[in-house]
Design an enzyme around this catalytic site. Structure first.
Site, mmCIF file in Angstrom:
data_model
loop_
_atom_site.group_PDB
_atom_site.id
_atom_site.type_symbol
_atom_site.label_atom_id
_atom_site.label_comp_id
_atom_site.label_asym_id
_atom_site.label_seq_id
_atom_site.Cartn_x
_atom_site.Cartn_y
_atom_site.Cartn_z
ATOM 1 N N ASP A 1 -5.924 2.327 -3.270
ATOM 2 C CA ASP A 1 -7.161 2.099 -2.516
ATOM 3 C C ASP A 1 -7.509 3.295 -1.637
ATOM 4 O OD1 ASP A 1 -5.227 1.751 -0.544
ATOM 5 O OD2 ASP A 1 -6.088 -0.089 0.274
ATOM 6 N N SER B 1 0.809 -1.218 0.000
ATOM 7 C CA SER B 1 0.000 0.000 0.000
ATOM 8 C C SER B 1 0.843 1.270 0.000
ATOM 9 C CB SER B 1 -0.969 -0.061 1.188
ATOM 10 O OG SER B 1 -1.978 0.890 1.072
#
Length: 446
Positions: A246, A99
């Site tokens: 995301d 991430s």
């Protein structure tokens, strides 16, 4: 050793996340998913980290060794893996990404056949299999039973269509100038394509991934470049994604970074006006600012709070029949379009809101003014259970007495404790944070 943290398995590539660990984890996951297999296919995607090649190869080896067929789709956003796993009728999906972390970290997260992140009971079962030598040895296939792998390059189109379908068909982005910071990450192809196809004037920065520049002084954690480009180019809005896309950070036309709770509040109020907010409520986390509560109350919207982590937000949304929620950090979930935080879906809803309201970003997001809040990440040497720390209850009580909301929690992936204080008086909050920091330094031998 515990494998799973708050968002899959994560660690330094080549150390905690070695090729051997990745292969064995894939075998364990394969053994688990074979029990309910419908198609005997697992989808594997990744972000742009150099170590992604090593881990992907190890995962493919592990899955095919226990008889699974594998589809490799290359660099794609995490929400794309969630969507495509269900869309392509796979038994499961695997995303290789850490991430927003630096390039030298990597991670493995799993999705079930419906594109949902796994709950903790399933993660615990996979972990149990991981440590069972006999089970893993017996599950390995030979000859014709060994699985096959296939690399496919054309699935990006399916995800682009899904994103564009989340944008109102009667609108277009002509006359809108947008700056995108794709963080040298997984959105580097898909984000510019979506905005261009909808007619926007698109400027893209940090879109040359080289394996080690993902999230490096760019993207959602470092929106400074984006802010200055938005101002310099007189753009209408700027969007910064993190490495796996995301989460989303928004910059208004003045180059000001929009507070995450202002994004949640404004979108919730907009959905409510459009009669598109199910249950008259949203889910945010315990980290969200109290100003969000007050803003939503004024719009007759209820706020539910979950633990930190988009999977907990989604869990609470499902339990309560709610279709919108998110985190202050930029994970925003529109359950009508995505099963996880999706930076691109969120960006579509933000520009749709601007166009339908006929207002500038600063006018919309300026309506919610967060109360002073300080978040400190303190490095520590041990993680004592919080309820066993002497004097902590008294400290929390004295903060509450002064109208200060406090939240103390350990990071799920690092040796850190996150200290959050919030109140209406900035000076008082700062003063008390100094005391809180000293308290935890002493208590946890930091």
């Amino acid at each position: 050793m515990k494998l799973f943290g708050t968002d899959g398995v994560r660690g330094k590539a080549g150390e905690k996340l070695s090729a051997q660990t990745s292969m064995r984890l894939a075998m364990a996951a394969g053994i688990y998913f074979r029990k309910t297999s419908a198609t005997n296919v697992i989808l594997v995607g990744k972000d742009t980290r150099k170590s992604g090649y090593m881990i992907e190869t190890a995962i493919v080896a592990g899955l095919t060794a226990v008889g699974y067929n594998v589809l490799q789709i290359g660099p794609m956003p995490t929400p794309a893996i969630a969507f495509l796993t269900e869309n392509m009728r796979c038994d499961a999906g695997i995303m290789i990404s850490a991430s927003h972390n630096p390039y030298y970290d990597n991670g493995i997260k799993f999705f079930d056949s419906f594109g949902n992140k796994l709950d903790e009971t399933i993660e615990a079962e996979i972990e149990k299999i991981f440590y069972d030598d006999e089970l893993i040895a017996n599950a390995q296939k030979t000859m014709t039973e060994i699985g096959a792998n296939k690399r496919i390059d054309d699935v990006i189109g399916r995800y682009i269509v899904q994103i564009k379908n989340s944008f109102p068909k009667e609108l277009n982005l002509k006359n809108l100038r947008v700056v995108l910071d794709v963080a040298n990450g997984a959105a580097y192809k898909v984000a510019p394509t979506v905005f261009s196809e909808l007619g926007a004037d698109v400027i893209v920065i940090n879109n040359e991934p080289n394996g080690s520049n993902i999230n490096q002084n760019c993207g959602a954690l470092h929106p400074e470049d984006l802010a200055s480009e938005v101002k310099r180019l007189r753009a209408d809005i700027g969007f910064a994604f993190d490495g796996d896309a995301d989460r989303l950070v928004v910059v208004d036309e003045n180059g000001e970074v929009v507070h995450g709770d202002a994004i949640l509040g404004s979108l919730a109020a907009f959905l409510h006006e459009q009669k598109a907010l199910k249950g008259g409520a949203i889910v945010a986390t315990v980290m969200s600012n109290a100003a969000l509560d007050d803003y939503l109350k004024a719009h007759k919207i209820k706020l539910l709070r979950s633990n930190v982590g988009d999977k907990y937000v989604l869990e609470m949304m499902k339990e309560n029949g709610i279709n919108f929620g998110g985190e202050q950090s930029g994970h925003v979930i529109f359950n009508d379009y995505a099963k996880t935080g999706d930076g691109l879906v969120t960006s579509m809803q933000v520009v749709a809101m601007m166009l339908k309201k006929g207002k500038k970003a600063s006018e919309i997001f300026g309506e919610l003014k967060p109360y002073p809040q300080i978040l400190l990440n303190l490095k520590i040497t041990e993680k004592k259970p919080l309820d066993k720390i002497e004097g902590l209850k008294e400290l929390e009580a004295s903060l509450a007495k002064e109208g200060i909301r406090s939240l103390f929690r350990y990071s799920g992936t690092e040796n850190l404790i996150r200290l959050l204080l919030e109140g209406k008086n900035q000076t008082l909050v700062e003063k008390r944070m100094d005391e809180v920091e000293k308290f935890f330094v002493k208590a946890l031998n930091a």
